[in-house]
Design an enzyme around this catalytic site. Structure first.
Site, short mmCIF file in Angstrom:
data_model
loop_
_atom_site.label_atom_id
_atom_site.label_comp_id
_atom_site.label_asym_id
_atom_site.label_seq_id
_atom_site.Cartn_x
_atom_site.Cartn_y
_atom_site.Cartn_z
CB SER A 41 -1.18 11.10 2.76
OG SER A 41 -2.15 11.30 1.61
CG HIS A 154 4.74 9.98 3.09
ND1 HIS A 154 4.34 8.59 2.77
CD2 HIS A 154 3.66 10.32 4.06
CE1 HIS A 154 3.14 8.53 3.54
NE2 HIS A 154 2.67 9.26 4.09
CD GLN A 162 2.00 10.36 0.47
OE1 GLN A 162 1.68 11.59 0.80
NE2 GLN A 162 1.37 9.42 0.85
CD GLU A 163 3.51 5.14 -0.39
OE1 GLU A 163 3.70 4.00 -0.64
OE2 GLU A 163 2.58 5.71 0.43
CD GLU A 204 4.83 5.24 4.16
OE1 GLU A 204 4.82 5.01 2.81
OE2 GLU A 204 3.74 5.78 4.34
CG ASP A 241 0.11 6.40 -2.86
OD1 ASP A 241 -0.66 7.16 -3.48
OD2 ASP A 241 -0.09 6.22 -1.61
CD GLU A 285 -2.01 3.82 -2.54
OE1 GLU A 285 -2.43 4.42 -1.62
OE2 GLU A 285 -0.96 2.92 -2.61
CG ASP A 312 -5.40 5.14 0.36
OD1 ASP A 312 -6.13 4.91 1.07
OD2 ASP A 312 -4.21 5.70 0.52
CE LYS A 337 -3.39 3.55 3.52
NZ LYS A 337 -3.38 5.30 3.15
CB SER A 364 -1.68 0.01 2.78
OG SER A 364 -1.15 1.15 2.81
CG HIS A 365 2.69 0.95 5.40
ND1 HIS A 365 3.96 1.49 5.70
CD2 HIS A 365 2.14 1.27 4.46
CE1 HIS A 365 4.27 2.12 4.73
NE2 HIS A 365 3.37 2.09 3.87
NE ARG A 366 -2.86 5.45 6.96
CZ ARG A 366 -4.04 6.00 6.76
NH1 ARG A 366 -5.05 5.48 7.36
NH2 ARG A 366 -4.03 7.10 6.43
CB SER A 367 3.16 7.67 6.96
OG SER A 367 1.86 8.54 7.44
CE LYS A 388 0.43 2.07 0.40
NZ LYS A 388 0.66 3.36 -0.54
#
Length: 425
Positions: A41, A154, A162-163, A204, A241, A285, A312, A337, A364-367, A388
Protein backbone atom coordinates in the site's frame (compact mmCIF):
# COMPACT_ATOMS: atom_id res chain seq x y z
CA UNK A 1 37.35 6.13 7.74
CA UNK A 2 37.63 5.50 4.00
CA UNK A 3 35.31 3.07 2.24
CA UNK A 4 37.25 0.03 1.08
CA UNK A 5 34.43 -1.72 -0.73
CA UNK A 6 30.70 -1.57 -1.40
CA UNK A 7 28.70 -4.34 -3.01
CA UNK A 8 25.07 -5.29 -3.44
CA UNK A 9 23.09 -8.44 -4.03
CA UNK A 10 19.53 -9.50 -4.75
CA UNK A 11 17.90 -11.00 -1.64
CA UNK A 12 14.31 -11.80 -0.65
CA UNK A 13 11.74 -9.98 1.45
CA UNK A 14 8.99 -11.53 3.58
CA UNK A 15 6.73 -12.01 0.57
CA UNK A 16 9.41 -13.91 -1.31
CA UNK A 17 9.95 -10.95 -3.64
CA UNK A 18 13.42 -9.65 -4.49
CA UNK A 19 14.89 -6.65 -2.76
CA UNK A 20 18.34 -5.06 -2.45
CA UNK A 21 20.97 -5.76 0.18
CA UNK A 22 24.07 -3.55 0.26
CA UNK A 23 27.29 -4.30 2.14
CA UNK A 24 29.99 -1.76 2.97
CA UNK A 25 33.51 -2.47 4.24
CA UNK A 26 35.75 0.24 5.71
CA UNK A 27 39.53 0.29 5.63
CA UNK A 28 39.64 -0.76 9.30
CA UNK A 29 37.91 -4.00 8.31
CA UNK A 30 34.48 -3.08 9.67
CA UNK A 31 31.64 -4.53 7.59
CA UNK A 32 27.87 -4.10 7.75
CA UNK A 33 24.81 -4.65 5.60
CA UNK A 34 21.52 -2.89 4.97
CA UNK A 35 18.37 -4.27 3.33
CA UNK A 36 15.55 -2.26 1.82
CA UNK A 37 11.93 -3.26 2.59
CA UNK A 38 9.02 -2.92 0.17
CA UNK A 39 5.44 -1.77 0.56
CA UNK A 40 2.17 -2.96 -0.98
CA UNK A 41 0.00 0.00 0.00
CA UNK A 42 2.20 2.80 -1.32
CA UNK A 43 1.71 6.54 -1.60
CA UNK A 44 1.94 8.30 -4.96
CA UNK A 45 4.71 10.58 -3.72
CA UNK A 46 7.00 7.85 -2.37
CA UNK A 47 10.55 7.42 -3.58
CA UNK A 48 10.50 4.88 -6.41
CA UNK A 49 11.83 1.33 -6.33
CA UNK A 50 13.77 0.15 -9.38
CA UNK A 51 12.43 -3.18 -10.66
CA UNK A 52 13.73 -5.01 -13.73
CA UNK A 53 10.41 -5.62 -15.45
CA UNK A 54 11.79 -8.87 -16.90
CA UNK A 55 8.82 -11.25 -16.79
CA UNK A 56 11.13 -14.26 -17.08
CA UNK A 57 12.50 -13.53 -13.57
CA UNK A 58 10.36 -13.13 -10.45
CA UNK A 59 7.38 -12.05 -12.58
CA UNK A 60 9.14 -8.81 -13.43
CA UNK A 61 10.00 -7.91 -9.83
CA UNK A 62 13.72 -8.66 -10.01
CA UNK A 63 16.17 -5.98 -8.83
CA UNK A 64 19.30 -6.84 -10.80
CA UNK A 65 19.38 -3.34 -12.31
CA UNK A 66 19.32 -1.76 -8.87
CA UNK A 67 22.04 -4.16 -7.69
CA UNK A 68 24.18 -3.38 -10.73
CA UNK A 69 23.86 0.34 -10.03
CA UNK A 70 25.54 -0.12 -6.66
CA UNK A 71 28.12 -2.62 -7.87
CA UNK A 72 29.19 -0.37 -10.72
CA UNK A 73 28.29 3.34 -10.62
CA UNK A 74 27.95 3.80 -6.87
CA UNK A 75 31.04 1.71 -6.18
CA UNK A 76 33.16 3.83 -8.53
CA UNK A 77 31.96 6.99 -6.82
CA UNK A 78 32.53 5.84 -3.24
CA UNK A 79 35.63 3.62 -3.13
CA UNK A 80 38.43 5.38 -1.26
CA UNK A 81 36.18 8.18 -0.02
CA UNK A 82 35.54 9.21 3.57
CA UNK A 83 32.47 11.06 4.79
CA UNK A 84 32.05 13.35 7.75
CA UNK A 85 28.50 12.24 8.47
CA UNK A 86 25.49 10.33 7.21
CA UNK A 87 24.04 13.31 5.36
CA UNK A 88 27.15 13.83 3.23
CA UNK A 89 27.22 10.15 2.26
CA UNK A 90 23.54 10.16 1.39
CA UNK A 91 23.90 13.34 -0.64
CA UNK A 92 26.41 11.67 -2.94
CA UNK A 93 23.84 8.96 -3.65
CA UNK A 94 21.08 11.52 -4.21
CA UNK A 95 23.29 13.52 -6.58
CA UNK A 96 24.37 10.40 -8.47
CA UNK A 97 20.73 9.44 -8.98
CA UNK A 98 19.81 12.91 -10.19
CA UNK A 99 16.01 12.46 -10.10
CA UNK A 100 13.52 13.97 -7.64
CA UNK A 101 12.19 10.55 -6.57
CA UNK A 102 15.33 8.37 -6.75
CA UNK A 103 13.92 6.53 -9.75
CA UNK A 104 17.13 6.13 -11.79
CA UNK A 105 19.27 4.19 -9.29
CA UNK A 106 16.20 3.14 -7.33
CA UNK A 107 15.21 4.04 -3.79
CA UNK A 108 15.61 0.37 -2.91
CA UNK A 109 19.29 0.51 -3.89
CA UNK A 110 19.96 3.92 -2.35
CA UNK A 111 18.32 3.03 0.97
CA UNK A 112 20.16 -0.27 1.28
CA UNK A 113 23.47 1.57 0.85
CA UNK A 114 22.42 4.33 3.25
CA UNK A 115 21.50 1.84 5.98
CA UNK A 116 24.74 -0.09 5.42
CA UNK A 117 26.75 3.12 5.85
CA UNK A 118 25.01 3.96 9.15
CA UNK A 119 25.57 0.42 10.39
CA UNK A 120 29.21 0.15 9.36
CA UNK A 121 30.03 3.39 11.16
CA UNK A 122 28.43 2.02 14.31
CA UNK A 123 30.48 -1.17 13.95
CA UNK A 124 33.68 0.82 13.39
CA UNK A 125 33.04 2.96 16.48
CA UNK A 126 31.91 -0.07 18.51
CA UNK A 127 28.66 1.62 19.48
CA UNK A 128 25.00 0.59 19.00
CA UNK A 129 23.24 1.80 15.88
CA UNK A 130 20.80 3.96 17.85
CA UNK A 131 23.74 5.92 19.27
CA UNK A 132 25.26 6.26 15.83
CA UNK A 133 21.97 7.76 14.63
CA UNK A 134 21.43 10.14 17.58
CA UNK A 135 23.50 10.38 20.76
CA UNK A 136 21.44 11.01 23.90
CA UNK A 137 21.86 10.69 27.66
CA UNK A 138 18.57 8.78 27.97
CA UNK A 139 16.29 7.06 25.47
CA UNK A 140 12.58 6.28 25.22
CA UNK A 141 11.49 2.71 24.58
CA UNK A 142 8.43 2.54 22.33
CA UNK A 143 4.93 1.18 22.75
CA UNK A 144 4.63 -1.70 20.25
CA UNK A 145 1.49 -1.16 18.13
CA UNK A 146 0.82 -4.73 17.04
CA UNK A 147 -1.24 -5.42 13.92
CA UNK A 148 -3.40 -8.30 15.13
CA UNK A 149 -6.09 -8.32 12.43
CA UNK A 150 -5.24 -7.68 8.76
CA UNK A 151 -7.59 -6.54 6.02
CA UNK A 152 -7.52 -4.37 2.92
CA UNK A 153 -4.64 -5.11 0.58
CA UNK A 154 -2.84 -7.09 3.27
CA UNK A 155 -5.29 -10.00 3.38
CA UNK A 156 -7.67 -12.01 1.19
CA UNK A 157 -10.68 -11.46 3.41
CA UNK A 158 -13.75 -9.21 3.52
CA UNK A 159 -12.39 -6.44 5.75
CA UNK A 160 -12.08 -3.06 4.04
CA UNK A 161 -9.68 -1.61 6.58
CA UNK A 162 -6.07 -2.70 6.47
CA UNK A 163 -4.72 -2.76 10.02
CA UNK A 164 -6.38 -3.27 13.39
CA UNK A 165 -3.69 -2.82 16.05
CA UNK A 166 -3.36 -3.12 19.81
CA UNK A 167 -1.18 -0.77 21.86
CA UNK A 168 -0.20 -2.32 25.25
CA UNK A 169 0.74 0.97 26.89
CA UNK A 170 0.07 0.35 30.61
CA UNK A 171 3.37 -1.38 31.36
CA UNK A 172 6.52 -0.50 33.29
CA UNK A 173 8.82 -1.27 30.36
CA UNK A 174 8.98 -2.57 26.81
CA UNK A 175 9.59 -6.15 27.95
CA UNK A 176 6.30 -6.28 29.85
CA UNK A 177 4.48 -4.39 27.10
CA UNK A 178 5.42 -6.93 24.43
CA UNK A 179 4.43 -9.74 26.80
CA UNK A 180 0.99 -8.19 27.21
CA UNK A 181 0.64 -7.82 23.46
CA UNK A 182 1.65 -11.40 22.76
CA UNK A 183 -0.78 -12.71 25.36
CA UNK A 184 -3.63 -10.86 23.67
CA UNK A 185 -2.44 -12.08 20.26
CA UNK A 186 -2.58 -15.73 21.32
CA UNK A 187 -5.87 -15.21 23.14
CA UNK A 188 -7.30 -13.66 19.99
CA UNK A 189 -6.29 -16.71 17.97
CA UNK A 190 -8.14 -19.02 20.34
CA UNK A 191 -11.14 -16.73 20.38
CA UNK A 192 -11.36 -16.57 16.59
CA UNK A 193 -10.97 -20.32 16.35
CA UNK A 194 -13.73 -20.88 18.91
CA UNK A 195 -16.02 -18.63 16.86
CA UNK A 196 -15.30 -20.73 13.78
CA UNK A 197 -13.14 -18.13 12.07
CA UNK A 198 -10.02 -18.71 10.00
CA UNK A 199 -6.79 -18.10 11.91
CA UNK A 200 -4.28 -17.90 9.08
CA UNK A 201 -2.28 -14.69 8.99
CA UNK A 202 -1.88 -11.87 6.47
CA UNK A 203 1.22 -10.12 5.15
CA UNK A 204 2.08 -8.53 8.49
CA UNK A 205 1.37 -11.49 10.74
CA UNK A 206 -2.12 -10.49 11.88
CA UNK A 207 -5.08 -12.81 11.57
CA UNK A 208 -7.12 -12.49 8.40
CA UNK A 209 -10.63 -13.84 9.08
CA UNK A 210 -13.82 -13.09 7.19
CA UNK A 211 -15.90 -11.26 9.78
CA UNK A 212 -19.46 -9.99 9.75
CA UNK A 213 -18.32 -6.35 9.59
CA UNK A 214 -15.37 -4.02 10.04
CA UNK A 215 -16.74 -3.22 13.48
CA UNK A 216 -16.57 -6.86 14.52
CA UNK A 217 -12.79 -6.73 14.08
CA UNK A 218 -12.54 -4.18 16.88
CA UNK A 219 -15.13 -5.93 19.01
CA UNK A 220 -13.36 -9.29 18.88
CA UNK A 221 -10.05 -7.59 19.70
CA UNK A 222 -11.61 -5.94 22.76
CA UNK A 223 -13.01 -9.31 23.81
CA UNK A 224 -9.53 -10.85 23.47
CA UNK A 225 -8.01 -8.06 25.57
CA UNK A 226 -10.51 -8.79 28.35
CA UNK A 227 -10.08 -12.57 28.14
CA UNK A 228 -6.32 -12.11 28.42
CA UNK A 229 -6.89 -10.32 31.74
CA UNK A 230 -6.51 -6.69 30.69
CA UNK A 231 -8.79 -3.65 30.57
CA UNK A 232 -9.46 -2.12 27.13
CA UNK A 233 -8.50 1.54 27.11
CA UNK A 234 -6.76 1.35 30.47
CA UNK A 235 -4.12 -1.31 29.85
CA UNK A 236 -4.35 -1.81 26.10
CA UNK A 237 -5.93 0.46 23.50
CA UNK A 238 -6.68 0.20 19.80
CA UNK A 239 -4.91 1.82 16.83
CA UNK A 240 -6.21 1.79 13.25
CA UNK A 241 -4.74 2.10 9.79
CA UNK A 242 -7.65 1.77 7.34
CA UNK A 243 -5.39 2.74 4.39
CA UNK A 244 -8.17 4.82 2.85
CA UNK A 245 -6.11 5.88 -0.18
CA UNK A 246 -6.81 2.36 -1.41
CA UNK A 247 -10.55 3.01 -1.00
CA UNK A 248 -10.68 6.27 -3.01
CA UNK A 249 -13.08 5.95 -5.94
CA UNK A 250 -14.12 8.96 -8.04
CA UNK A 251 -14.39 11.43 -5.20
CA UNK A 252 -15.71 9.01 -2.57
CA UNK A 253 -14.47 6.23 -0.30
CA UNK A 254 -15.78 2.81 -1.29
CA UNK A 255 -16.09 -0.16 1.04
CA UNK A 256 -14.79 -2.29 -1.78
CA UNK A 257 -14.52 -5.61 0.07
CA UNK A 258 -17.71 -5.67 2.14
CA UNK A 259 -20.93 -3.85 1.24
CA UNK A 260 -19.77 -1.57 -1.62
CA UNK A 261 -21.13 1.44 0.25
CA UNK A 262 -19.67 4.84 -0.69
CA UNK A 263 -18.82 7.65 1.73
CA UNK A 264 -17.97 11.31 1.23
CA UNK A 265 -15.03 12.78 3.13
CA UNK A 266 -17.41 14.28 5.67
CA UNK A 267 -19.17 10.95 6.11
CA UNK A 268 -15.85 9.20 6.69
CA UNK A 269 -14.98 11.75 9.37
CA UNK A 270 -18.36 11.12 10.99
CA UNK A 271 -17.66 7.37 10.88
CA UNK A 272 -14.30 7.81 12.61
CA UNK A 273 -15.83 10.18 15.17
CA UNK A 274 -18.41 7.53 16.03
CA UNK A 275 -15.78 4.80 16.31
CA UNK A 276 -13.46 6.93 18.43
CA UNK A 277 -16.27 7.74 20.83
CA UNK A 278 -17.45 4.12 20.95
CA UNK A 279 -14.16 2.22 21.16
CA UNK A 280 -10.86 2.91 23.03
CA UNK A 281 -9.04 4.14 19.91
CA UNK A 282 -5.94 6.26 20.54
CA UNK A 283 -4.49 6.46 17.00
CA UNK A 284 -5.95 6.73 13.49
CA UNK A 285 -3.54 6.48 10.57
CA UNK A 286 -4.60 7.52 7.06
CA UNK A 287 -8.19 8.10 8.11
CA UNK A 288 -8.56 9.86 4.75
CA UNK A 289 -6.71 9.52 1.45
CA UNK A 290 -3.44 11.05 0.33
CA UNK A 291 -4.98 13.64 -2.00
CA UNK A 292 -7.94 14.58 0.21
CA UNK A 293 -6.32 17.60 1.83
CA UNK A 294 -9.62 19.39 2.42
CA UNK A 295 -11.01 16.27 4.08
CA UNK A 296 -7.90 15.99 6.23
CA UNK A 297 -8.41 19.58 7.40
CA UNK A 298 -12.00 18.79 8.41
CA UNK A 299 -10.87 15.62 10.18
CA UNK A 300 -8.08 17.42 12.01
CA UNK A 301 -10.37 20.22 13.17
CA UNK A 302 -12.96 17.74 14.41
CA UNK A 303 -10.83 14.93 15.84
CA UNK A 304 -7.31 16.29 16.30
CA UNK A 305 -7.79 17.02 19.99
CA UNK A 306 -9.18 13.53 20.68
CA UNK A 307 -6.86 11.13 18.90
CA UNK A 308 -3.46 10.88 17.22
CA UNK A 309 -4.08 11.49 13.50
CA UNK A 310 -1.16 9.96 11.60
CA UNK A 311 -0.38 10.90 8.01
CA UNK A 312 1.28 8.15 5.96
CA UNK A 313 0.43 8.38 2.26
CA UNK A 314 -0.27 12.10 2.53
CA UNK A 315 3.22 12.90 3.92
CA UNK A 316 5.40 10.04 2.58
CA UNK A 317 8.18 10.81 5.11
CA UNK A 318 9.04 13.77 2.86
CA UNK A 319 10.18 16.91 4.74
CA UNK A 320 8.81 19.31 2.11
CA UNK A 321 5.36 17.68 2.18
CA UNK A 322 5.42 17.46 5.98
CA UNK A 323 6.13 21.19 6.10
CA UNK A 324 3.12 21.82 3.87
CA UNK A 325 0.98 19.75 6.23
CA UNK A 326 2.28 21.70 9.22
CA UNK A 327 1.55 25.01 7.49
CA UNK A 328 -1.99 23.90 6.63
CA UNK A 329 -2.73 22.32 10.00
CA UNK A 330 -3.13 18.79 8.65
CA UNK A 331 -2.95 15.89 11.11
CA UNK A 332 -0.87 15.85 14.27
CA UNK A 333 1.49 12.94 13.61
CA UNK A 334 3.70 11.61 10.82
CA UNK A 335 4.29 7.99 9.89
CA UNK A 336 7.99 7.42 9.32
CA UNK A 337 9.09 4.85 6.72
CA UNK A 338 12.70 4.77 5.62
CA UNK A 339 11.98 3.64 2.09
CA UNK A 340 9.33 6.29 1.45
CA UNK A 341 12.05 8.94 1.30
CA UNK A 342 14.99 6.62 0.57
CA UNK A 343 17.87 7.61 2.86
CA UNK A 344 18.62 7.53 6.58
CA UNK A 345 19.53 11.23 6.78
CA UNK A 346 16.34 12.41 5.05
CA UNK A 347 14.36 10.19 7.40
CA UNK A 348 16.02 11.80 10.42
CA UNK A 349 15.34 15.22 8.88
CA UNK A 350 11.64 14.34 8.56
CA UNK A 351 11.48 13.22 12.20
CA UNK A 352 13.23 16.36 13.44
CA UNK A 353 10.92 18.64 11.44
CA UNK A 354 7.81 16.92 12.75
CA UNK A 355 8.94 16.88 16.38
CA UNK A 356 10.07 20.50 16.31
CA UNK A 357 6.55 21.47 15.27
CA UNK A 358 4.76 19.43 17.92
CA UNK A 359 3.85 16.49 15.70
CA UNK A 360 4.26 12.91 16.88
CA UNK A 361 6.31 10.43 14.86
CA UNK A 362 5.16 6.84 14.39
CA UNK A 363 8.01 4.62 13.17
CA UNK A 364 6.89 1.95 10.71
CA UNK A 365 7.93 -1.17 8.85
CA UNK A 366 6.61 -2.17 5.41
CA UNK A 367 4.43 -5.13 4.52
CA UNK A 368 7.32 -6.59 2.51
CA UNK A 369 9.86 -6.74 5.37
CA UNK A 370 13.21 -8.40 5.98
CA UNK A 371 15.39 -9.45 8.90
CA UNK A 372 16.95 -5.95 8.93
CA UNK A 373 16.20 -4.38 12.34
CA UNK A 374 17.16 -0.76 11.60
CA UNK A 375 13.74 0.64 12.52
CA UNK A 376 14.09 -0.76 16.05
CA UNK A 377 17.21 1.35 16.56
CA UNK A 378 15.58 4.26 14.74
CA UNK A 379 12.57 4.42 17.07
CA UNK A 380 14.86 4.44 20.10
CA UNK A 381 17.26 6.98 18.61
CA UNK A 382 14.45 9.42 17.81
CA UNK A 383 12.50 8.93 21.08
CA UNK A 384 9.43 8.54 18.87
CA UNK A 385 7.61 6.51 21.51
CA UNK A 386 5.74 4.03 19.32
CA UNK A 387 6.49 1.61 16.53
CA UNK A 388 4.54 -0.68 14.25
CA UNK A 389 6.33 -3.64 12.78
CA UNK A 390 3.52 -6.14 12.42
CA UNK A 391 1.93 -8.70 14.66
CA UNK A 392 3.08 -11.18 17.26
CA UNK A 393 4.45 -13.74 14.83
CA UNK A 394 6.66 -14.10 11.70
CA UNK A 395 10.37 -13.65 12.22
CA UNK A 396 10.70 -10.55 10.04
CA UNK A 397 8.30 -8.85 12.49
CA UNK A 398 9.44 -10.19 15.85
CA UNK A 399 13.10 -9.58 14.94
CA UNK A 400 12.39 -5.89 15.61
CA UNK A 401 10.79 -6.71 18.95
CA UNK A 402 13.77 -8.87 19.86
CA UNK A 403 16.17 -6.06 18.98
CA UNK A 404 14.19 -3.68 21.19
CA UNK A 405 14.40 -6.17 24.06
CA UNK A 406 18.19 -6.23 23.62
CA UNK A 407 18.37 -2.43 23.49
CA UNK A 408 16.25 -2.02 26.64
CA UNK A 409 18.44 -4.47 28.55
CA UNK A 410 21.58 -2.71 27.35
CA UNK A 411 20.31 0.75 28.30
CA UNK A 412 19.14 -0.26 31.76
CA UNK A 413 18.38 2.86 33.80
CA UNK A 414 19.04 5.06 30.77
CA UNK A 415 15.78 3.89 29.21
CA UNK A 416 12.19 4.78 30.07
CA UNK A 417 9.04 3.29 28.60
CA UNK A 418 6.84 5.67 26.61
CA UNK A 419 3.47 4.39 27.84
CA UNK A 420 0.12 6.10 27.29
CA UNK A 421 1.75 9.55 27.25
CA UNK A 422 2.80 8.80 23.68
CA UNK A 423 -0.77 9.08 22.46
CA UNK A 424 -1.98 12.04 24.51
CA UNK A 425 -2.79 15.26 22.71
Amino acid sequence: MNIKNIMAREVLDSRGNPTVEAEITLEDGSTARGISPSGASTGEKEAVELRDGDQSRYQGKGVEKAVAGINQEVKRALIGSAFADQASFDQVLIDLDGTPNKARLGANAILAASIAFARVNAVSKKIPLYRQLIERDTYVMPVPCMNVINGGRHADNNLDFQEFMIAPHHAPNFKESIRMGEEVFHTLKKLLSNKGYYTGVGDEGGFAPNLSSNEEAIEVILEAIQKAGYKPGEDISVCLDPATSEMWDNGHYKMYKSNQQRYSSEEMVDLWAKWIRTYPIVLLEDGLGENDWNGWKIMTNQLGSEVELVGDDIFCTNPSIIQEGIDRGIGNSVLIKLNQIGTVSETLQAVALAQQNGYHCFISHRSGETEDTTIADLVVATNAGHIKTGSGCRSERVSKFNQLLRIEQELGSKARFAGIETFKR
